[in-house]
Scaffold this motif. Structure first.
Motif, PDB file in Angstrom:
ATOM      1  N   THR A 177     -12.843 -22.203  52.026  1.00 38.51           N
ATOM      2  CA  THR A 177     -12.363 -23.311  51.198  1.00 38.51           C
ATOM      3  C   THR A 177     -13.526 -24.175  50.743  1.00 38.51           C
ATOM      4  O   THR A 177     -14.394 -24.531  51.538  1.00 38.51           O
ATOM      5  CB  THR A 177     -11.360 -24.171  51.999  1.00 38.51           C
ATOM      6  N   GLY A 178     -13.538 -24.465  49.453  1.00 40.32           N
ATOM      7  CA  GLY A 178     -14.611 -25.264  48.877  1.00 40.32           C
ATOM      8  C   GLY A 178     -15.769 -24.449  48.355  1.00 40.32           C
ATOM      9  O   GLY A 178     -16.653 -24.985  47.667  1.00 40.32           O
TER      10      GLY A 178
ATOM     11  N   GLY B 107     -10.702 -27.251  35.582  1.00 43.24           N
ATOM     12  CA  GLY B 107     -11.754 -28.064  36.178  1.00 43.24           C
ATOM     13  C   GLY B 107     -12.481 -27.402  37.333  1.00 43.24           C
ATOM     14  O   GLY B 107     -13.507 -27.899  37.800  1.00 43.24           O
ATOM     15  N   ARG B 108     -11.950 -26.279  37.814  1.00 42.98           N
ATOM     16  CA  ARG B 108     -12.598 -25.573  38.934  1.00 42.98           C
ATOM     17  C   ARG B 108     -13.099 -24.193  38.531  1.00 42.98           C
ATOM     18  O   ARG B 108     -14.128 -23.733  39.025  1.00 42.98           O
ATOM     19  CB  ARG B 108     -11.613 -25.428  40.099  1.00 42.98           C
ATOM     20  N   PHE B 109     -12.378 -23.527  37.681  1.00 43.96           N
ATOM     21  CA  PHE B 109     -12.740 -22.169  37.263  1.00 43.96           C
ATOM     22  C   PHE B 109     -13.320 -22.202  35.857  1.00 43.96           C
ATOM     23  O   PHE B 109     -12.925 -23.011  35.017  1.00 43.96           O
ATOM     24  CB  PHE B 109     -11.514 -21.263  37.263  1.00 43.96           C
ATOM     25  N   ILE B 110     -14.257 -21.294  35.620  1.00 46.18           N
ATOM     26  CA  ILE B 110     -14.844 -21.160  34.290  1.00 46.18           C
ATOM     27  C   ILE B 110     -14.843 -19.698  33.897  1.00 46.18           C
ATOM     28  O   ILE B 110     -15.380 -18.857  34.615  1.00 46.18           O
ATOM     29  CB  ILE B 110     -16.289 -21.694  34.259  1.00 46.18           C
ATOM     30  N   MET B 111     -14.245 -19.412  32.752  1.00 48.25           N
ATOM     31  CA  MET B 111     -14.213 -18.052  32.236  1.00 48.25           C
ATOM     32  C   MET B 111     -15.266 -17.914  31.149  1.00 48.25           C
ATOM     33  O   MET B 111     -15.463 -18.827  30.342  1.00 48.25           O
ATOM     34  CB  MET B 111     -12.835 -17.735  31.672  1.00 48.25           C
ATOM     35  N   SER B 112     -15.941 -16.770  31.149  1.00 41.10           N
ATOM     36  CA  SER B 112     -16.956 -16.533  30.133  1.00 41.10           C
ATOM     37  C   SER B 112     -17.006 -15.057  29.807  1.00 41.10           C
ATOM     38  O   SER B 112     -16.415 -14.232  30.503  1.00 41.10           O
ATOM     39  CB  SER B 112     -18.324 -17.036  30.607  1.00 41.10           C
TER      40      SER B 112
ATOM     41  N   VAL C 117     -12.898 -23.471  45.643  1.00 35.08           N
ATOM     42  CA  VAL C 117     -11.697 -22.665  45.867  1.00 35.08           C
ATOM     43  C   VAL C 117     -10.838 -23.253  46.979  1.00 35.08           C
ATOM     44  O   VAL C 117     -11.328 -23.938  47.885  1.00 35.08           O
ATOM     45  CB  VAL C 117     -12.046 -21.195  46.159  1.00 35.08           C
ATOM     46  N   LYS C 118      -9.555 -22.937  46.883  1.00 31.94           N
ATOM     47  CA  LYS C 118      -8.573 -23.427  47.842  1.00 31.94           C
ATOM     48  C   LYS C 118      -7.803 -22.244  48.417  1.00 31.94           C
ATOM     49  O   LYS C 118      -7.754 -21.180  47.778  1.00 31.94           O
ATOM     50  CB  LYS C 118      -7.583 -24.354  47.127  1.00 31.94           C
ATOM     51  N   PRO C 119      -7.181 -22.402  49.565  1.00 31.58           N
ATOM     52  CA  PRO C 119      -6.390 -21.291  50.120  1.00 31.58           C
ATOM     53  C   PRO C 119      -5.339 -20.771  49.150  1.00 31.58           C
ATOM     54  O   PRO C 119      -5.049 -19.565  49.139  1.00 31.58           O
ATOM     55  CB  PRO C 119      -5.755 -21.930  51.362  1.00 31.58           C
TER      56      PRO C 119
ATOM     57  N   GLY D 111      -7.579  -4.799  39.481  1.00 31.58           N
ATOM     58  CA  GLY D 111      -7.434  -5.929  40.390  1.00 31.58           C
ATOM     59  C   GLY D 111      -8.500  -5.964  41.466  1.00 31.58           C
ATOM     60  O   GLY D 111      -8.987  -4.934  41.927  1.00 31.58           O
ATOM     61  N   THR D 112      -8.849  -7.185  41.861  1.00 30.33           N
ATOM     62  CA  THR D 112      -9.803  -7.383  42.949  1.00 30.33           C
ATOM     63  C   THR D 112      -9.261  -8.499  43.842  1.00 30.33           C
ATOM     64  O   THR D 112      -8.795  -9.529  43.356  1.00 30.33           O
ATOM     65  CB  THR D 112     -11.216  -7.701  42.401  1.00 30.33           C
ATOM     66  N   GLN D 113      -9.312  -8.287  45.146  1.00 28.71           N
ATOM     67  CA  GLN D 113      -8.711  -9.216  46.098  1.00 28.71           C
ATOM     68  C   GLN D 113      -9.644 -10.398  46.373  1.00 28.71           C
ATOM     69  O   GLN D 113     -10.824 -10.198  46.691  1.00 28.71           O
ATOM     70  CB  GLN D 113      -8.405  -8.504  47.416  1.00 28.71           C
ATOM     71  N   VAL D 114      -9.089 -11.587  46.271  1.00 27.83           N
ATOM     72  CA  VAL D 114      -9.806 -12.809  46.654  1.00 27.83           C
ATOM     73  C   VAL D 114      -9.028 -13.463  47.790  1.00 27.83           C
ATOM     74  O   VAL D 114      -7.828 -13.717  47.656  1.00 27.83           O
ATOM     75  CB  VAL D 114      -9.934 -13.781  45.468  1.00 27.83           C
ATOM     76  N   THR D 115      -9.717 -13.720  48.874  1.00 26.48           N
ATOM     77  CA  THR D 115      -9.091 -14.370  50.016  1.00 26.48           C
ATOM     78  C   THR D 115      -9.881 -15.627  50.366  1.00 26.48           C
ATOM     79  O   THR D 115     -11.087 -15.553  50.591  1.00 26.48           O
ATOM     80  CB  THR D 115      -9.039 -13.439  51.237  1.00 26.48           C
ATOM     81  N   VAL D 116      -9.186 -16.752  50.382  1.00 24.77           N
ATOM     82  CA  VAL D 116      -9.828 -18.028  50.696  1.00 24.77           C
ATOM     83  C   VAL D 116      -9.369 -18.462  52.080  1.00 24.77           C
ATOM     84  O   VAL D 116      -8.172 -18.647  52.309  1.00 24.77           O
ATOM     85  CB  VAL D 116      -9.485 -19.101  49.658  1.00 24.77           C
ATOM     86  N   SER D 117     -10.311 -18.617  52.976  1.00 28.95           N
ATOM     87  CA  SER D 117      -9.982 -19.020  54.337  1.00 28.95           C
ATOM     88  C   SER D 117     -10.018 -20.541  54.452  1.00 28.95           C
ATOM     89  O   SER D 117     -10.843 -21.213  53.829  1.00 28.95           O
ATOM     90  CB  SER D 117     -10.968 -18.406  55.326  1.00 28.95           C
ATOM     91  N   SER D 118      -9.128 -21.051  55.261  1.00 26.80           N
ATOM     92  CA  SER D 118      -9.046 -22.511  55.423  1.00 26.80           C
ATOM     93  C   SER D 118      -9.925 -22.989  56.568  1.00 26.80           C
ATOM     94  O   SER D 118     -10.471 -22.206  57.309  1.00 26.80           O
ATOM     95  CB  SER D 118      -7.595 -22.927  55.657  1.00 26.80           C
TER      96      SER D 118
END
Length: 124
Positions: free
Chosen positions: A13-14, A65-70, A85-87, A117-124
């Motif tokens: 996270t973060g 405000g957190r993600f940027i696509m290019s 990033v957040k959980p 697809g690609t897996q993103v996992t955000v740990s708290s």
């Protein structure tokens, strides 16, 4: 037409993560491209898109405000820079391209080409 997403993984996270989408078979200069995500048990959610014909980027409220696509047309690649990033960002992330010139760029049915697809996992 092919799209292949990569760059997913485990992040705290973060933290930050950068997803990539390698494309072939079409030009990024005249195609609307997008990122979607799907968390377990939830519907596929639109994250962001670039409408290349007008040069605009749009973002979903949850990532604004957190993600940027290019995109890098020379490399035929699309990116999603994920910051703070957040959980709740945990999901499988998909890149998509549309051959349509008119429609709602925020709905999955507008896109007829998808990466795996690609897996993103955000740990708290």
């Amino acid at each position: 037409v092919q799209l292949q997403a990569s760059g997913g993984g485990l992040v705290r996270t973060g933290g930050s993560l950068r997803l990539s989408c390698a494309t072939s078979g079409f030009s990024l200069d005249d195609t609307t491209i997008a990122w979607f995500r799907q968390a377990p048990g939830k519907e596929r959610e639109w994250v962001s898109c670039i409408i290349t014909t007008i040069g605009f980027e749009y973002y979903g409220e949850s990532v604004q405000g957190r993600f940027i696509m290019s995109k890098d047309s020379a490399k035929n690649a699309v990116y999603l820079q994920m910051n703070s990033v957040k959980p709740e960002d945990t999901a499988v992330y998909y890149c998509a391209a549309s051959s349509y010139s008119d429609g709602d760029e925020k709905v999955a049915s507008f896109y007829d080409y998808w990466g795996q697809g690609t897996q993103v996992t955000v740990s708290s």
